[in-house]
Design an enzyme around this catalytic site. Structure first.
Site, mmCIF file in Angstrom:
data_model
loop_
_atom_site.group_PDB
_atom_site.id
_atom_site.type_symbol
_atom_site.label_atom_id
_atom_site.label_comp_id
_atom_site.label_asym_id
_atom_site.label_seq_id
_atom_site.Cartn_x
_atom_site.Cartn_y
_atom_site.Cartn_z
ATOM 1 N N ASN C 124 0.833 -1.204 0.000
ATOM 2 C CA ASN C 124 0.000 0.000 0.000
ATOM 3 C C ASN C 124 0.868 1.256 0.000
ATOM 4 O OD1 ASN C 124 -2.428 -1.329 -0.017
ATOM 5 N ND2 ASN C 124 -2.785 -1.158 2.196
ATOM 6 N N TYR D 56 -3.247 4.467 11.946
ATOM 7 C CA TYR D 56 -3.722 3.608 10.862
ATOM 8 C C TYR D 56 -3.188 4.100 9.532
ATOM 9 C CZ TYR D 56 -6.917 1.405 14.126
ATOM 10 O OH TYR D 56 -7.432 0.695 15.178
ATOM 11 N N GLU D 57 -2.939 3.151 8.646
ATOM 12 C CA GLU D 57 -2.372 3.523 7.349
ATOM 13 C C GLU D 57 -3.274 4.480 6.564
ATOM 14 O OE1 GLU D 57 -2.291 0.352 4.401
ATOM 15 O OE2 GLU D 57 -3.589 -0.867 5.659
ATOM 16 N N TYR D 58 -4.571 4.483 6.860
ATOM 17 C CA TYR D 58 -5.476 5.352 6.095
ATOM 18 C C TYR D 58 -5.489 6.771 6.647
ATOM 19 C CZ TYR D 58 -8.903 4.963 9.839
ATOM 20 O OH TYR D 58 -9.523 5.043 11.065
#
Lengths: 318, 266, 318, 266
Positions: C124, D56-58
């Site tokens: 990602n 969090y990656e988001y």
């Protein structure tokens, strides 16, 4: 091909270890006086970075405190600067400047011309990029600027071939300032900070820097921060100290809050020789003990009028 | 026409600003440098190009700059007024680098025949300059990354040099074919026009040398060339540049710089 | 050292020229139907990027339209994905996927296992970074991830020595997607778009992409945009088409506006074989002509209840 | 104690989640991976570590995640509730890369003796995998860049392999001294603990091999080792891991996953 400029090289692994060990993830009260913050986090010989400029949302109260505490041999990142470097040079605090935009003022240019201050030329963009590299924890970032110029030759950048396409590209090394000073609109006691309006590179600068002093127009609660996380510019763990400094950008403006002090700026700009500059410093920096005393010297009425004269408010609130 | 400047009802700064404002194409993006370019962009948007998208290195995209303008000021609330977006410097440089910025407008202290400019220092010794200036600022990025760069220079002989003391921001470098591309600069970019207080130049496509294409209407081409240390190319036909119009002067003097700090007084 | 993965290499200069010539800085009305937007801007063989995921603020109405128009041989950037790649693969639209997170669903994994779809593994983070490189107009960016793994070996990244410190660093090449599809909270007719809440890389993706279709929950005026420029996520010149799509993320959620459709998601996830998946597509994609018809099929009552069941509102407005 | 598992009033997933939750240090930052790690972080913050900073990656920094939790869901309003800041993926990866993230928590399908993990595929032919999984997601960045990585694995023999089919995210690579540093990974990072449904492992400082340090209280070390294809080191003294407490189970079952979609039923 390498530029000849001296680089404050930093090792990304050493910087990581510093962030791990010295910038805690514990949410603790970091509010302190500007005297304490500068005493603890700004040392002789430090590499210092600030955000925006003395004219706009600049950390002027912290810059004055650095002069007041007579720091020496600082190396400045002048990535978008107006009076900042001039003030710090006039105060005898600076030995080197990575230029961007050197700033304005005869005092500064004389210091460069006489060799009192050493400059290393970059550009605003490549200095911001060096902070981004530091923030990303990578040793360099590529750019297609600087190439072909004397600015490159006197910088500490390198030109390499892109291994994907063979084209030449410029690499600039990461910078990890010892300390960043950043003025913000709002901040909680932990250091969660909000900036309203455009800016240079507050996030990159705070992430890349080993210590970060935030001066803030006002303290807000963590509850407020948590109700509107999209408005947070700096998360708390980037910040080492929080200094309450209403009108902290004076004589500059904080957009949407107060306008600049035109008369005071003219007074500063008209200090074109050492004697006049010394008078300015004696009056506004050495002559007061704190930002509070400075504000008293400027006067409530003047400060109030600066607030009233900022005509544009839209967009500068959470 | 004597060749020498005649009495004017406008200042040279006003002339340069108006000329720059007329060159700005509407519905294009313009990376605006510090100083005179700011005023030129404001004037252009008020009069000729209401839908230009001004962008600034400090992160403002598409402001309709509120006036009056204060000298030395960039990034205050007036400068950022009614923007489409507020961002940061790295975002703006990225925007130029990835091809979205049509024009850049910059001032400079010295220029050479290939449009390389100096805003860093005068002198031969870098460590002891005779005269030190601000340095690149965002100028290097603007001149490197925007598609077309418009330069604004006071027309003084000592500013137009075969070799400048310091190449702060790139023009066509040594002028050889694809010199910019070979250095790694983006393909198809470079200086587009040079505006001075008495003349307008473009760059010859074949040689990339500055070429005189128009003069202020009270000035001869000979006078222009005499007042440059290097000798520019001269286009076969030279246009005459109209003086500032009453509208331009009214907006400059009443709205933008009522104290005439930048534009000066006649 | 180079990874073996096929790379959709793009030349930064060619990409710049595309942006100059095809993404106009003229502020013009770009509002059009999803049919027109997909017909004009999504072509067979295109490299396609989206932001966030089918579960959260995903461009689901646009993805369904791509399936409905039966695009072929798309190459997806699955940088944070859940159903998106599965839906597009089930629709027969996809030949290659740059994986981040491949997504969920037996349909997808079967297609990879049988070789119907080719994957190139990244992560990602490195896919987001490749978009950032595209957005910065540079041919690559460095990272300290991927190193030492099979993910690196199967990616298209390279390992080089940092010329400043000699340490190994991984370089990932820029990507310039042919088209990005991004769902937003609010947008004006020119394409100035607002996203509320955290996100993956909407700005980087829109800047790097040659065409950008924005679907929006609602249209707002440019006046509103200009009153609060700090809330603009995408400036208009990045955007090629604006599609009005209330509930455009259904069956996913738009945080602060409506929650996900739990039953519908279960229906999708339970389609574990081709026949069941075909039934799903026949009903929800091919069986309707437009997003409006799709919403009618889902039903007003259901949509209303999804809005009412989103309990958290704080922070998701200008 | 028979060595084999006995009747339990909790599921293996519940055990792993509770064990992970107890390992999370308060007032530290934790990069939370997809799935079980999300639930472990929520439980930890509710019970043991109220002031951890989940990231969090988001792009969410410091949320106090609202419950209940829905399986497969990441980045919705509940996940982002009461954050300190909302950012983006590149910002979060930068945050980990520049040294601010103390812990990462990840799940995986396979693991080798040096803590390298596979979440990509099973099989020998990359282009025709026997079984395909999601791939790295943000796992590669978490395992590369956070200071200490905690891994959660179901304890099945086929998951603990001398050589895994695909190294998705790095452990100590080939286990040689400074293998990570030589590959270019940040100094001083690596796998910290491996949590399974019956045991807890650390990594031996001298050899960087997985080492059994504790077992579930109804399980013998021998049973643990028998159920792994590779043979881990075994610490001189093995601690016994307490089963989930009533408090832990109540919060898991009543607040976090009332439908027991992830935690399952006894």
């Amino acid at each position: 091909m390498s530029g000849a400029g001296e680089v404050r090289l930093s090792d990304v692994d050493a910087a990581r270890e510093w962030m791990r060990d010295n910038k805690s993830r514990a949410p603790v009260d970091k509010v302190m006086s500007e005297h304490e913050a500068v005493a603890r986090f700004v040392h002789d010989g430090d590499y210092v970075s600030y955000d925006l400029s003395s004219m706009v949302r600049g950390p002027m109260s912290l810059e004055r405190e650095i002069v007041r505490q007579r720091r020496k041999n600082l190396w400045l990142a002048a990535k978008f600067t107006l009076l900042d470097s001039t003030l710090l040079v006039a105060g005898g605090c600076v030995s080197k400047i990575d230029v961007g935009f050197a700033g304005l003022g005869r005092t500064l240019f004389s210091a460069i011309e006489t060799g009192k201050v050493q400059v290393i030329d970059w550009s605003n963009g490549t200095l911001a990029l060096r902070h981004l590299a530091g923030a990303m924890g990578v040793p360099f970032l590529p750019t297609r600027a600087l190439l072909g110029t004397d600015t490159f030759k006197h910088s500490g950048a390198k030109v390499v071939e892109d291994p994907f396409t063979g084209k030449k590209v410029c690499l600039v090394p990461a910078i990890h300032p010892n300390v960043a000073i950043i003025h913000v609109n709002q901040c909680d006691m932990f250091g969660n900070a909000r900036i309203f309006g455009p800016s240079i590179s507050p996030v990159e600068t705070a992430m890349a820097s080993k210590s970060v002093i935030v001066s803030t127009e006002e303290i807000i609660t963590t509850e407020e921060i948590k109700k509107n996380p999209g408005r947070t510019t700096l998360p708390y763990y980037l910040v080492s100290a929080v200094v309450v400094a209403p009108h902290g950008a004076h004589p500059g403006t904080v957009p949407g809050l107060y306008t600049y002090d035109s008369g005071h700026l003219d007074e500063f700009f008209s200090a074109r020789d050492d004697a006049t500059m010394k008078k300015y410093l004696d009056k506004y920096v050495y002559g007061v003990k704190s930002h509070d005393e400075y504000l008293a010297l400027i006067g409530k009425e003047k400060l109030q009028s600066l607030r009233e004269n900022e005509m544009i408010r839209e967009g500068y609130s959470a | 026409m004597s060749g020498k400047p005649t009495e004017r009802n406008y200042t040279e700064v006003e002339f340069m600003i108006c000329l720059a404002a007329r060159l700005i194409e509407d519905q294009r993006s313009v990376f605006v440098g510090y100083g005179m370019p700011q005023i030129a962009a404001i004037l252009a948007q008020k009069l000729y190009a209401p839908r230009i998208c001004q962008v600034y290195e400090y992160g403002a995209i598409g402001p309709e700059v509120a006036t009056p303008f204060r000298r030395n000021m960039m990034a205050d609330a007036r400068n950022s007024y009614r923007s489409f977006a507020w961002t940061t410097m790295n975002t703006m440089i990225a925007t130029a680098s990835s091809g979205y910025i049509d024009y850049g407008i910059l001032g400079a202290a010295q220029i050479d025949p290939f449009g390389n400019i100096n805003s860093t220092m005068i002198g031969k010794d870098y460590t002891r300059p005779k005269l030190r200036f601000t340095g690149s600022g965002g100028g290097n990025e603007v001149a490197s990354l925007c598609w077309k760069t418009i330069l604004i220079m006071e027309h003084e002989k000592r500013r137009f040099l075969e070799k400048i003391d310091f190449v702060t921001s790139p023009g066509y470098l040594d002028g050889s074919e694809q010199a910019r591309e070979r250095a790694g600069l983006p393909r198809g970019t470079g200086p587009h026009r040079v505006i001075t207080s008495i003349a307008l130049f473009d760059f010859d496509a074949a040689t990339r040398r500055m070429r005189l294409i128009a003069t202020r209407e009270d000035i001869t081409p000979e006078f222009v060339v005499e007042n440059m240390e290097f000798k520019p190319l001269v286009a076969p036909s030279i246009d005459r540049l109209k003086p500032p119009t009453p509208d331009e002067l009214r907006i400059l003097r009443e709205e933008i710089d009522p104290e005439r700090v930048v534009i000066g007084r006649v």
